[in-house]
Design a protein around this motif. Structure first.
Motif, PDB file in Angstrom:
ATOM      1  N   GLY A  39     -10.921  -2.601   1.196  1.00 33.27           N
ATOM      2  CA  GLY A  39     -11.135  -3.449   2.219  1.00 33.27           C
ATOM      3  C   GLY A  39      -9.254  -3.903   1.957  1.00 33.27           C
ATOM      4  N   GLU A  40      -8.189  -2.764   1.817  1.00 34.48           N
ATOM      5  CA  GLU A  40      -7.040  -3.082   1.888  1.00 34.48           C
ATOM      6  C   GLU A  40      -6.521  -2.149   2.506  1.00 34.48           C
ATOM      7  OE1 GLU A  40      -5.320  -1.674  -2.307  1.00 34.48           O
ATOM      8  OE2 GLU A  40      -7.368  -2.006  -3.243  1.00 34.48           O
ATOM      9  N   MET A  41      -6.716  -1.167   2.965  1.00 34.96           N
ATOM     10  CA  MET A  41      -6.178  -0.850   4.375  1.00 34.96           C
ATOM     11  C   MET A  41      -7.333  -1.406   5.813  1.00 34.96           C
ATOM     12  SD  MET A  41      -4.491   3.078   4.985  1.00 34.96           S
ATOM     13  CE  MET A  41      -3.655   2.397   3.504  1.00 34.96           C
ATOM     14  N   GLU A  42      -6.657  -1.399   6.572  1.00 32.45           N
ATOM     15  CA  GLU A  42      -7.363  -1.506   7.740  1.00 32.45           C
ATOM     16  C   GLU A  42      -7.983  -0.200   8.534  1.00 32.45           C
ATOM     17  OE1 GLU A  42      -4.562  -4.186  10.595  1.00 32.45           O
ATOM     18  OE2 GLU A  42      -5.933  -6.382   9.757  1.00 32.45           O
ATOM     19  N   PHE A  43      -8.940  -0.013   9.130  1.00 28.73           N
ATOM     20  CA  PHE A  43      -9.236   0.999   9.997  1.00 28.73           C
ATOM     21  C   PHE A  43      -9.875   0.640  11.208  1.00 28.73           C
ATOM     22  CE2 PHE A  43     -11.949   0.017   6.737  1.00 28.73           C
ATOM     23  CZ  PHE A  43     -13.351   0.889   7.650  1.00 28.73           C
ATOM     24  N   VAL A  44     -10.146   1.502  11.688  1.00 29.69           N
ATOM     25  CA  VAL A  44     -11.118   1.655  13.153  1.00 29.69           C
ATOM     26  C   VAL A  44     -12.629   2.751  13.019  1.00 29.69           C
ATOM     27  CG1 VAL A  44     -11.733   1.146  15.545  1.00 29.69           C
ATOM     28  CG2 VAL A  44      -9.052   0.716  14.903  1.00 29.69           C
ATOM     29  N   PRO A  45     -13.419   1.795  13.135  1.00 27.38           N
ATOM     30  CA  PRO A  45     -15.079   2.488  12.833  1.00 27.38           C
ATOM     31  C   PRO A  45     -15.079   3.048  14.594  1.00 27.38           C
ATOM     32  CG  PRO A  45     -15.368   0.816  12.660  1.00 27.38           C
ATOM     33  CD  PRO A  45     -14.140   0.719  12.956  1.00 27.38           C
ATOM     34  N   LEU A  52      -7.086   5.983  11.355  1.00 26.12           N
ATOM     35  CA  LEU A  52      -6.422   4.934  10.855  1.00 26.12           C
ATOM     36  C   LEU A  52      -4.635   4.625  11.686  1.00 26.12           C
ATOM     37  CD1 LEU A  52      -6.095   6.506   7.634  1.00 26.12           C
ATOM     38  CD2 LEU A  52      -6.469   4.166   8.171  1.00 26.12           C
ATOM     39  N   THR A  53      -3.756   4.352  11.499  1.00 24.12           N
ATOM     40  CA  THR A  53      -2.865   3.682  12.052  1.00 24.12           C
ATOM     41  C   THR A  53      -1.304   3.569  11.476  1.00 24.12           C
ATOM     42  OG1 THR A  53      -2.140   1.020  12.492  1.00 24.12           O
ATOM     43  CG2 THR A  53      -3.442   2.728  14.640  1.00 24.12           C
ATOM     44  N   VAL A  54      -0.505   4.108  12.060  1.00 29.20           N
ATOM     45  CA  VAL A  54       0.633   4.346  11.310  1.00 29.20           C
ATOM     46  C   VAL A  54       1.368   2.581  10.741  1.00 29.20           C
ATOM     47  CG1 VAL A  54       3.157   4.767  10.865  1.00 29.20           C
ATOM     48  CG2 VAL A  54       1.271   6.362  11.861  1.00 29.20           C
ATOM     49  N   GLN A  55       0.894   1.594  11.526  1.00 27.64           N
ATOM     50  CA  GLN A  55       0.980   0.185  11.310  1.00 27.64           C
ATOM     51  C   GLN A  55       0.472  -0.017  10.759  1.00 27.64           C
ATOM     52  OE1 GLN A  55       0.690  -2.830  14.905  1.00 27.64           O
ATOM     53  NE2 GLN A  55       0.774  -4.035  13.063  1.00 27.64           N
ATOM     54  N   ALA A  56      -0.495   0.100  10.010  1.00 23.81           N
ATOM     55  CA  ALA A  56      -2.172  -0.702   8.962  1.00 23.81           C
ATOM     56  C   ALA A  56      -0.858   0.525   7.785  1.00 23.81           C
ATOM     57  CB  ALA A  56      -2.856   0.647   9.707  1.00 23.81           C
ATOM     58  N   LEU A  57      -0.254   1.820   7.952  1.00 26.42           N
ATOM     59  CA  LEU A  57       0.023   1.950   6.386  1.00 26.42           C
ATOM     60  C   LEU A  57       1.109   1.195   5.860  1.00 26.42           C
ATOM     61  CD1 LEU A  57       0.229   4.983   4.224  1.00 26.42           C
ATOM     62  CD2 LEU A  57       1.309   5.981   6.033  1.00 26.42           C
ATOM     63  N   TRP A  58       2.046   0.965   7.217  1.00 28.45           N
ATOM     64  CA  TRP A  58       3.339   0.158   7.043  1.00 28.45           C
ATOM     65  C   TRP A  58       2.484  -1.239   6.225  1.00 28.45           C
ATOM     66  CZ3 TRP A  58       8.341   2.140   5.531  1.00 28.45           C
ATOM     67  CH2 TRP A  58       8.264   3.002   5.740  1.00 28.45           C
ATOM     68  N   GLU A  59       1.687  -1.866   6.772  1.00 27.68           N
ATOM     69  CA  GLU A  59       0.740  -3.154   6.063  1.00 27.68           C
ATOM     70  C   GLU A  59       0.869  -3.118   4.614  1.00 27.68           C
ATOM     71  OE1 GLU A  59      -1.492  -3.786   9.365  1.00 27.68           O
ATOM     72  OE2 GLU A  59       0.581  -4.613  10.934  1.00 27.68           O
ATOM     73  N   TRP A  60      -0.048  -2.126   4.450  1.00 25.28           N
ATOM     74  CA  TRP A  60      -0.326  -1.347   2.971  1.00 25.28           C
ATOM     75  C   TRP A  60       0.908  -1.251   2.413  1.00 25.28           C
ATOM     76  CZ3 TRP A  60       0.572   2.514  -0.360  1.00 25.28           C
ATOM     77  CH2 TRP A  60      -0.100   2.471  -0.901  1.00 25.28           C
ATOM     78  N   TYR A  61       2.103  -0.358   2.807  1.00 26.05           N
ATOM     79  CA  TYR A  61       3.188  -0.375   1.868  1.00 26.05           C
ATOM     80  C   TYR A  61       4.037  -1.686   1.628  1.00 26.05           C
ATOM     81  CZ  TYR A  61       7.896   0.239   1.232  1.00 26.05           C
ATOM     82  OH  TYR A  61       9.279   0.587   0.454  1.00 26.05           O
ATOM     83  N   GLU A  62       3.722  -2.394   2.456  1.00 26.75           N
ATOM     84  CA  GLU A  62       4.738  -4.291   2.417  1.00 26.75           C
ATOM     85  C   GLU A  62       4.087  -4.642   1.275  1.00 26.75           C
ATOM     86  OE1 GLU A  62       7.664  -4.696   3.688  1.00 26.75           O
ATOM     87  OE2 GLU A  62       8.221  -2.723   4.521  1.00 26.75           O
ATOM     88  N   ARG A  63       2.929  -4.574   1.742  1.00 21.19           N
ATOM     89  CA  ARG A  63       2.151  -5.732   0.641  1.00 21.19           C
ATOM     90  C   ARG A  63       2.292  -5.150  -1.223  1.00 21.19           C
ATOM     91  NH1 ARG A  63      -1.711  -4.823   4.613  1.00 21.19           N
ATOM     92  NH2 ARG A  63      -2.856  -4.182   3.217  1.00 21.19           N
ATOM     93  N   ASN A  64       2.213  -4.203  -0.853  1.00 24.02           N
ATOM     94  CA  ASN A  64       2.267  -3.234  -1.893  1.00 24.02           C
ATOM     95  C   ASN A  64       3.429  -2.873  -2.845  1.00 24.02           C
ATOM     96  OD1 ASN A  64      -1.152  -3.090  -2.734  1.00 24.02           O
ATOM     97  ND2 ASN A  64      -1.404  -2.793  -1.077  1.00 24.02           N
TER      98      ASN A  64
END
Length: 76
Positions: A39-45, A52-64
């Protein structure tokens, strides 16, 4: 609220497979799946795939990310 401006030509397709995101990010496919499973990275089933989206990757980066000390030339 964050406003994200995308260069649409550079980010198409908007949704990426785990394999595509691994190539883009440098993170391994197993690590990306682990982040989604935890549940650390958003995705669409979509069917049996998880996109995944690049935005989800950046959001994970910002949190970590680990911040550098002010005035530091190099973060360790």
């Amino acid at each position: 609220m964050h406003i994200i401006i995308l260069n649409l030509h550079a980010s198409l397709p908007i949704f990426k497979t785990v394999e595509q995101m691994s190539q883009i990010s440098g993170l391994g496919e197993s690590k990306l799946r682990e982040l989604m499973n935890n549940g650390e990275m958003e995705f669409v089933p979509v069917g049996n795939r998880r996109l995944l989206t690049v935005q989800a990757l950046w959001e994970w980066y910002e949190r970590n990310k680990t911040a550098c000390k002010e005035g530091a030339m190099i973060c360790l």
